[in-house]
Design an enzyme around this catalytic site. Structure first.
Site, mmCIF file in Angstrom:
data_model
loop_
_atom_site.group_PDB
_atom_site.id
_atom_site.type_symbol
_atom_site.label_atom_id
_atom_site.label_comp_id
_atom_site.label_asym_id
_atom_site.label_seq_id
_atom_site.Cartn_x
_atom_site.Cartn_y
_atom_site.Cartn_z
ATOM 1 N N ASP A 28 7.068 -4.184 -1.960
ATOM 2 C CA ASP A 28 6.061 -4.196 -0.811
ATOM 3 C C ASP A 28 6.499 -4.272 0.524
ATOM 4 O OD1 ASP A 28 3.511 -4.204 0.036
ATOM 5 O OD2 ASP A 28 3.569 -6.420 0.545
ATOM 6 N N THR B 47 2.743 0.116 3.890
ATOM 7 C CA THR B 47 3.522 -0.547 4.584
ATOM 8 C C THR B 47 4.914 -0.051 4.839
ATOM 9 O OG1 THR B 47 3.553 -2.331 2.841
ATOM 10 C CG2 THR B 47 2.123 -2.906 4.669
ATOM 11 N N THR B 48 5.561 0.432 3.522
ATOM 12 C CA THR B 48 6.939 0.862 3.678
ATOM 13 C C THR B 48 7.064 2.203 4.136
ATOM 14 O OG1 THR B 48 7.092 -0.125 1.430
ATOM 15 C CG2 THR B 48 8.749 1.382 2.154
ATOM 16 N N ASP C 112 -2.954 -5.269 -2.738
ATOM 17 C CA ASP C 112 -2.670 -3.883 -2.263
ATOM 18 C C ASP C 112 -3.886 -2.943 -2.614
ATOM 19 O OD1 ASP C 112 -0.640 -4.690 -0.805
ATOM 20 O OD2 ASP C 112 0.648 -3.089 -1.378
#
Length: 527
Positions: A60, A93-94, A393
């Site tokens: 994550d 988020t990546t 998530d």
């Protein structure tokens, strides 16, 4: 020769902003490259070792960057960017950091050609606004009553996680949890505090369950009482233990009869408290954790056991609101206010064995609030924590669909489509703007390129074929990492909320603009 004066430069300070900008861009790109390999379902995991020796395994982006030690101030901006995406959308988020790294790379090439940073910054803003517009046109609207669409989005979010093999179990659970706490017709947001995730070591992720009610991992203070039907639940914030004197005071006892009298009075005091609790009809007691003195003395436990009141102690202060919302009870600050109206009611309170320990479940509340509890299980601490992050998530993805009820294809399809449309848009512009928008469009190709790379495919041939398909009008053609080919990604049920992508584009562009505008780093004076 020595007498000749050296020619003075008009701006001696000209190199400094350039060096500073290059340093900032290099630091930010280093952060983006560090987590680039974690993108997508075939992305690698990172093992992060903390200063205390504790280990975290995750892929994550937000967690990796939060745990990573970052010193450069520009690199810290990318950590903040990831955090902002986590708050806004919860997923991607990546993606957002990789995208920012690629945009900075494009900006660096333009700077080397002599384009002014302000021109690049304004053109990128214009391109991002156009990109969001293109994405919105691509999106398919979705209704919250359409459970299948919600499941597809949740499964896609879980597929890139360590616990991806459990997505058929976790995805429906997350969808049901969100649908329980909202009104599908009227809600425009979800308060994720209404979905409480309780971690319990032992078993496997398959043992994870959803409980409509409450789950406590604290031990029962009255071990002989393990089950109560038709429970009347009281939540107290005062202590069931002998009162103490103030810090400065002390009681001096000169003979044992006085000692006996004190013990007798303490016993009487606690007995009166326990009787008042029983009189109100309470048969399940929750005691808030106290830092001043013992919230529950041994004598109080003895009396409560005799009165057949199941007692759970050490309830955390931040759990109080959730408990009240779930079972309809009210916190009681003193025994004088302990009345039947303050109690919550539930069908059943029981202790359930879970591997090496026990949990207390309160089910069937009489006035069910819009809350739900997820009891997450895992064979070890690392798996348990990663399962919790993955569930968070997936819950966030469904929250995105409640906020903005539209989905788009995944698998690099939206990025390539936006890239091509922006290339066409760049031809309609003139001057430097055209170059900058084209650089923005090229930078977007980093997402499909990285997806292909991480899946072991040839990035050049994959992205070329993907461009070709989109040029022919196949808007939903994306990289199918399972089959290693380009397919219609909607048929593979790979979808993501529109909000995740639009938020990623906007936030990444905003951060890149901030970094480009910086021309010097100054140290503040110590106070």
């Amino acid at each position: 020769m020595e007498n000749k004066a050296r020619p003075k430069k008009a701006f001696q300070n000209r190199e400094k902003p350039t060096a500073c900008r290059e340093s900032n861009i290099a630091a930010a790109k280093a952060v983006a490259d560090a987590i680039r390999t974690s993108l997508g379902p075939k992305g690698m995991d990172k093992m992060i070792q903390g200063s205390g020796g504790d280990v975290t395994i995750t892929n994550d982006g937000a967690t990796i960057l939060k745990e990573m030690q970052v010193l450069h101030p520009a690199a810290k901006m990318l950590v903040e960017l990831s955090k902002a995406q986590d708050i806004e959308a919860g997923d991607g988020t990546t993606t957002v950091v990789v995208l920012a790294g690629s945009l900075l790379n494009g900006a660096q090439k333009l700077l080397d050609k002599g384009v002014h940073p302000t021109t690049i910054s304004e053109s990128f803003q214009q391109a991002a606004a156009k990109a969001v517009e293109i994405l919105s046109d691509m999106a398919t609207s979705v209704e919250l009553t359409d459970r299948e669409s919600l499941l597809k989005s949740a499964t896609t979010a879980l597929n890139s996680k360590v616990v991806s093999q459990f997505s058929p179990l976790l995805a429906p659970m997350c969808v049901d949890a969100i649908l329980k706490v909202i009104d599908p017709d009227r809600s425009t947001n979800v308060d994720l505090r209404d979905v409480k995730v309780v971690k319990k070591l032992g078993g496997t992720v398959e043992d994870t369950a959803m409980v409509e009610g409450l789950v406590f991992t604290q031990k029962v203070a009255t071990p002989t009482i393990t089950r109560v039907e038709k429970a009347h639940i009281g939540l107290i914030q005062f202590q069931l233990s002998p009162p103490k004197t103030d810090m400065e005071n002390q009681v001096v006892i000169s003979d044992y009869t006085q000692m006996d009298r004190i013990v007798q009075q303490e016993r009487q005091y606690i007995l009166e408290l326990c009787k008042a609790i029983k009189k109100a009809g309470c048969n399940v007691l929750l005691v808030q954790k106290s830092i001043l003195r013992d919230a529950l003395s041994d004598l109080a436990v003895h009396f409560l056991t005799k009165l057949k009141i199941l007692t759970i102690k050490d309830v955390e202060r931040d759990e109080i609101e959730f408990i009240c919302k779930s079972v309809g009870c009210k916190p009681i600050a003193s025994v004088d206010h302990f009345t039947p109206e303050m109690l919550g009611h539930a069908e059943l309170v029981e202790t359930a064995a879970t591997g090496d320990g026990k949990v207390v479940k309160i089910t069937g509340p009489a006035t069910p609030g819009r809350t739900v509890t997820l009891l997450v299980r895992g064979s070890n601490k690392l798996v348990l924590e990663e399962a919790e992050r993955s569930i968070h998530d997936a819950l966030c993805v469904i929250r995105c669909l409640v906020k903005k009820r539209a989905v788009i294809a995944g698998g690099g399809a939206p990025e390539i489509e936006v890239s091509q449309k922006l290339m066409e848009y760049a031809h309609t512009l003139t001057g430097m703007e055209s170059y900058c928008v084209r650089a923005f469009a090229e930078a977007l190709e980093v997402i499909p390129c990285t997806l292909a790379e991480n899946a072991g495919l040839s990035p050049i041939s994959t992205v070329t074929e993907l461009r070709n398909r989109h040029a022919k009008g196949e808007k939903t053609a994306g990289i199918n990492v399972r089959k290693g080919t380009i397919t219609n990604i909607l048929e593979e049920n790979v979808v993501q909320p529109l909000l995740v992508s639009t938020s990623a584009f906007e936030l990444a562009t905003e951060t890149v603009r901030s970094i480009l505008k910086i021309d010097d780093i100054l140290n503040a004076q110590r106070v």
